[in-house]
Scaffold this motif. Structure first.
Motif, PDB file in Angstrom:
ATOM      1  N   ALA A   1       9.798   4.813   1.859  1.00  0.00           N
ATOM      2  CA  ALA A   1       8.736   5.633   1.266  1.00  0.00           C
ATOM      3  C   ALA A   1       7.398   5.022   1.652  1.00  0.00           C
ATOM      4  N   ASP A   2       6.655   5.726   2.507  1.00  0.00           N
ATOM      5  CA  ASP A   2       5.318   5.258   2.893  1.00  0.00           C
ATOM      6  C   ASP A   2       4.354   5.691   1.793  1.00  0.00           C
ATOM      7  N   GLU A   3       3.968   4.713   0.975  1.00  0.00           N
ATOM      8  CA  GLU A   3       3.087   4.991  -0.160  1.00  0.00           C
ATOM      9  C   GLU A   3       1.661   4.532   0.101  1.00  0.00           C
ATOM     10  N   VAL A   4       1.348   4.347   1.378  1.00  0.00           N
ATOM     11  CA  VAL A   4      -0.003   3.887   1.727  1.00  0.00           C
ATOM     12  C   VAL A   4      -1.046   4.893   1.226  1.00  0.00           C
ATOM     13  N   GLN A   5      -0.726   6.183   1.319  1.00  0.00           N
ATOM     14  CA  GLN A   5      -1.630   7.219   0.809  1.00  0.00           C
ATOM     15  C   GLN A   5      -1.344   7.579  -0.636  1.00  0.00           C
ATOM     16  N   SER A   6      -0.077   7.657  -0.982  1.00  0.00           N
ATOM     17  CA  SER A   6       0.275   8.285  -2.257  1.00  0.00           C
ATOM     18  C   SER A   6       0.480   7.296  -3.393  1.00  0.00           C
TER      19      SER A   6
ATOM     20  N   LEU B   1       9.030   8.568   5.410  1.00  0.00           N
ATOM     21  CA  LEU B   1       8.225   9.715   4.972  1.00  0.00           C
ATOM     22  C   LEU B   1       7.028   9.294   4.133  1.00  0.00           C
ATOM     23  N   ASP B   2       5.897   9.903   4.408  1.00  0.00           N
ATOM     24  CA  ASP B   2       4.683   9.741   3.609  1.00  0.00           C
ATOM     25  C   ASP B   2       4.889  10.484   2.279  1.00  0.00           C
ATOM     26  N   GLY B   3       4.595   9.826   1.172  1.00  0.00           N
ATOM     27  CA  GLY B   3       4.863  10.401  -0.146  1.00  0.00           C
ATOM     28  C   GLY B   3       4.082  11.670  -0.474  1.00  0.00           C
TER      29      GLY B   3
ATOM     30  N   CYS C   1      -1.418  -7.339   5.798  1.00  0.00           N
ATOM     31  CA  CYS C   1      -2.857  -7.054   5.647  1.00  0.00           C
ATOM     32  C   CYS C   1      -3.162  -5.567   5.748  1.00  0.00           C
ATOM     33  N   THR C   2      -2.324  -4.830   6.450  1.00  0.00           N
ATOM     34  CA  THR C   2      -2.595  -3.400   6.663  1.00  0.00           C
ATOM     35  C   THR C   2      -1.327  -2.579   6.412  1.00  0.00           C
ATOM     36  N   GLY C   3      -1.554  -1.288   6.217  1.00  0.00           N
ATOM     37  CA  GLY C   3      -0.437  -0.374   6.040  1.00  0.00           C
ATOM     38  C   GLY C   3       0.410  -0.278   7.296  1.00  0.00           C
TER      39      GLY C   3
HETATM   40  N1  PMP Z   1       0.648   5.132   6.431  1.00  0.00           N
HETATM   41  C1  PMP Z   1      -0.122   6.177   6.047  1.00  0.00           C
HETATM   42  C2  PMP Z   1       0.533   7.349   5.364  1.00  0.00           C
HETATM   43  C3  PMP Z   1      -1.492   6.155   6.291  1.00  0.00           C
HETATM   44  O1  PMP Z   1      -2.255   7.193   5.935  1.00  0.00           O
HETATM   45  C4  PMP Z   1      -2.067   5.032   6.926  1.00  0.00           C
HETATM   46  C5  PMP Z   1      -3.565   4.920   7.177  1.00  0.00           C
HETATM   47  N2  PMP Z   1      -4.279   6.083   7.223  1.00  0.00           N
HETATM   48  C6  PMP Z   1      -1.230   3.989   7.324  1.00  0.00           C
HETATM   49  C7  PMP Z   1       0.108   4.067   7.038  1.00  0.00           C
HETATM   50  C8  PMP Z   1      -1.764   2.793   8.079  1.00  0.00           C
HETATM   51  O2  PMP Z   1      -2.526   1.986   7.271  1.00  0.00           O
HETATM   52  P1  PMP Z   1      -3.613   1.006   7.920  1.00  0.00           P
HETATM   53  O3  PMP Z   1      -4.723   1.832   8.454  1.00  0.00           O
HETATM   54  O4  PMP Z   1      -4.009   0.123   6.762  1.00  0.00           O
HETATM   55  O5  PMP Z   1      -2.927   0.224   8.969  1.00  0.00           O
END
Ligand code: PMP
Length: 440
Positions: free
Chosen positions: A250-255, A217-219, A121-123
Motif C-alpha cells: 500500500a503506497d500511502e505516500v499520498q493517502s 497501489l496508491d491508496g 528519506c523519500t517516498g
Molecule cells: N508514491 C506516491 C503515490 C507519490 O505521490 C510520490 C511523490 N509524489 C512518491 C511515491 C515518491 O515520493 P518522493 O517524491 O518523496 O520520492
C-alpha cells in the motif's frame, strides 16, 4: 522572445524581470528536467499555516501541498526540529531513544500485524525498499500497478511510474491494471474490473515465465485521477493477489497521515490489510523522512540476509519532526478535521456542479479531492485545456491547486489538514469565479 523553460512568449511577457531572471538561472543551473507550476510561476518566499507568501507579500491559500500537511512552518514541528538539531543529529548505527519512541508511536497508528518500520528519506526510496523486500520474500519479480501510476524516481520505481511520461517504458516484469474510475466505469463495476485486471495480470506474468511479487497501489490513486469510491473496492483484488502469493504494497505516500479523512491510512477506507505500507510526504511536514511499515515476518526474512543502512534515514532530527507531526495530528484533531472539512468541500463542489456545466464529476475522501472537468457531460470528453486555465485562474485569484489524470483534466485539490471553514469558503468562491471566467 524565445521560449523559456517551456513558457510561451505570451506567458513570459507577463513575468517580472526578477521572475524571468530566476527562470533563466534555474534552466542554466538545474537543467530542463525541472518543471515549474503555473503559466506565471510563483516565487514563494515564506509560508505560515495555510498560506504561502510571494515576494510582494501577497498570500496564497495552499490547497495543493501534501507535504506541509499540518501547516507551513508549524511551530511545534519547527521547535522539535531546532531543539533536536541543537542536541544531536547522527545516524541509526548508535543506540538512541528518539527513533524508538517515534517508531512505537507510528506503529501504534497501524492495525495489528503491521509491526516493524524501516526509515528512508523519500517516498521513492520507501517504494524501492518495499519492492526489494517483496521480491526477497516471494522470490518473484513481477509487479502489478495501475496504468497511470506514480510511485517515485529511483531506477526501479521510475519504471513503475508510467505517469512520468513517454520517456518511461514499462519493464518486462510489470503489468498494469485499469484505474478504479467509478465515473467512467460506473461505481458498480469498479471492484469487479479491478479483480479481473489483477487476475489477468497475474496470469500474463506467469505465462511469460515471470513470478509475480507484488501488487503496488496508491491508496487514493492520485496520479490516475483521484479515485476513492466506492469504499471497499480494493478488497477483492487484494484478497486475490494475496491468495496467489503476491504481497500487497500500500503506497500511502499520498493517502497517509489523515489525508483521506477520519482514517489515518488510505487503505483503511477499503478495509484491507497490506503486507507492506510505504510512507513519505507529510510524515515530517517538510523534513525529509519516509519509511516502510511491514509485517514482522516479511521484513525479517529480508533483514536477516540483507544489511540495511541509510545514512540520513531515521536520523534524530527527522524522527523529532515525525513525532511532532503525529502529536499535532492527535492534539489538533486533524483526522476529524480532514473528514469534516473534506465533506464540506465535497458538498460545495457538488453545488458548483449544479451551475457549472464543465464539472463532470466531483469526488474525494477527506482532504484529497478531485473535480473532473469535461467539455460534454454526455460523452464525458475531457476538458484538459479548460482545466489548465482553471488552475491558472485560481493561482491568479490566490488559491493553489493543480491537475491530475492521464489527460490532466481533473482538478487535484489537497488543502492542508489545518483548513478551517473560512478557508474552504474562500477556495469554493475562487473556484466559482475561475470556472465562470473559463466558461465565459
Ligand atoms: N508514491 C506516491 C503515490 C507519490 O505521490 C510520490 C511523490 N509524489 C512518491 C511515491 C515518491 O515520493 P518522493 O517524491 O518523496 O520520492
Amino acid at each position: 522572445m524565445s521560449m523559456i523553460n517551456g513558457f510561451s512568449p505570451a506567458d513570459a511577457e507577463r513575468l517580472s524581470d526578477k521572475e524571468r531572471s530566476l527562470i533563466e538561472r534555474r534552466e542554466r543551473l538545474l537543467g530542463p528536467a525541472y518543471r515549474l507550476f503555473y503559466e506565471r510561476p510563483l516565487h514563494t518566499v515564506r509560508g505560515e499555516g495555510v498560506w504561502l507568501y510571494d515576494e510582494q507579500g501577497r498570500r496564497y491559500l495552499d490547497a495543493y501541498n501534501n507535504v506541509a500537511s499540518v501547516g507551513h512552518c508549524h511551530p511545534r514541528v519547527v521547535e522539535a526540529i531546532s531543539r533536536q538539531a541543537a542536541i544531536l543529529n547522527t545516524h541509526t548505527r548508535y543506540l538512541q531513544e528518539g527513533i524508538l519512541d517515534y517508531a512505537e508511536q507510528l506503529l501504534a497508528t497501524f492495525p495489528a500485524g503491521l509491526e516493524r518500520v524501516m526509515f528512508t528519506c523519500t517516498g521513492s526510496e520507501a517504494n524501492d525498499l518495499a519492492l526489494r523486500i517483496a521480491r526477497h520474500y516471494t522470490g518473484g519479480s513481477g509487479v502489478i500497478i495501475t496504468r497511470f501510476a506514480y510511485h517515485g524516481v529511483t531506477g526501479d520505481i521510475a519504471e513503475l511510474s508510467p505517469s512520468l511520461g513517454a520517456g518511461i517504458s514499462l519493464p518486462a516484469h510489470a503489468r498494469t491494471v485499469r484505474a478504479p474510475d467509478a465515473y467512467r466505469l460506473g461505481a458498480e463495476h469498479v471492484a469487479k474490473t479491478l479483480v479481473e485486471d489483477v487476475r489477468a495480470a497475474i496470469a500474463d506474468l506467469r505465462a511469460h515465465g515471470i513470478k509475480p511479487a507484488a501488487l503496488l497501489l496508491d491508496g487514493i490513486f492520485a496520479s490516475d485521477g483521484v479515485f476513492p469510491d466506492p469504499a471497499g473496492f480494493l478488497a477483492e483484488a487484494v484478497a486475490l493477489a494475496r491468495a496467489e502469493g503476491l504481497l500487497y504494497i500500500a503506497d500511502e505516500v499520498q493517502s497517509g497521515f489523515a489525508r483521506t479523512g477520519a482514517n489515518m491510512w488510505g487503505f483503511q477506507r477499503h478495509a484491507v490489510q497490506p503486507d507492506i505500507v510505504t510512507l513519505g510526504k507529510p510524515m515530517g511536514n517538510g523534513q525529509p523522512i519516509a519509511g516502510v511499515v511491514a509485517r514482522a515476518e516479511v521484513i525479517e526474512s529480508f533483514g536477516r540476509s540483507v544489511r540495511y543502512f541509510n545514512t540520513f534515514g531515521g536520523n534524530p532530527v527527522s524522527c523529532a519532526a515525525g513525532q511532532a507531526v503525529l502529536e499535532v495530528i492527535r492534539d489538533e484533531g486533524l483526522q476529524q478535521r480532514s473528514a469534516e472539512i473534506g465533506a464540506y468541500l465535497l458538498q460545495g463542489f457538488q453545488r458548483l456542479a449544479e451551475r457549472h456545466e464543465l464539472i463532470g464529476d466531483v469526488r474525494g475522501a477527506g482532504l484529497f479531492l478531485g473535480v473532473e472537468l469535461v467539455s460534454d457531460r454526455q460523452s464525458k470528453a475531457p476538458a484538459a485545456a479548460q482545466t489548465r486555465r482553471v488552475v491558472n485562474a485560481m493561482r491568479e485569484r490566490g488559491v493553489l491547486i493543480s491537475a491530475a489524470g492521464p489527460l490532466e483534466n481533473i482538478l487535484k485539490i489537497r488543502p492542508l489538514l489545518v483548513f478551517q471553514r473560512e478557508h474552504a469558503d474562500l477556495l469554493l468562491d475562487c473556484l466559482d469565479g475561475a470556472l465562470s471566467e473559463v466558461a465565459g
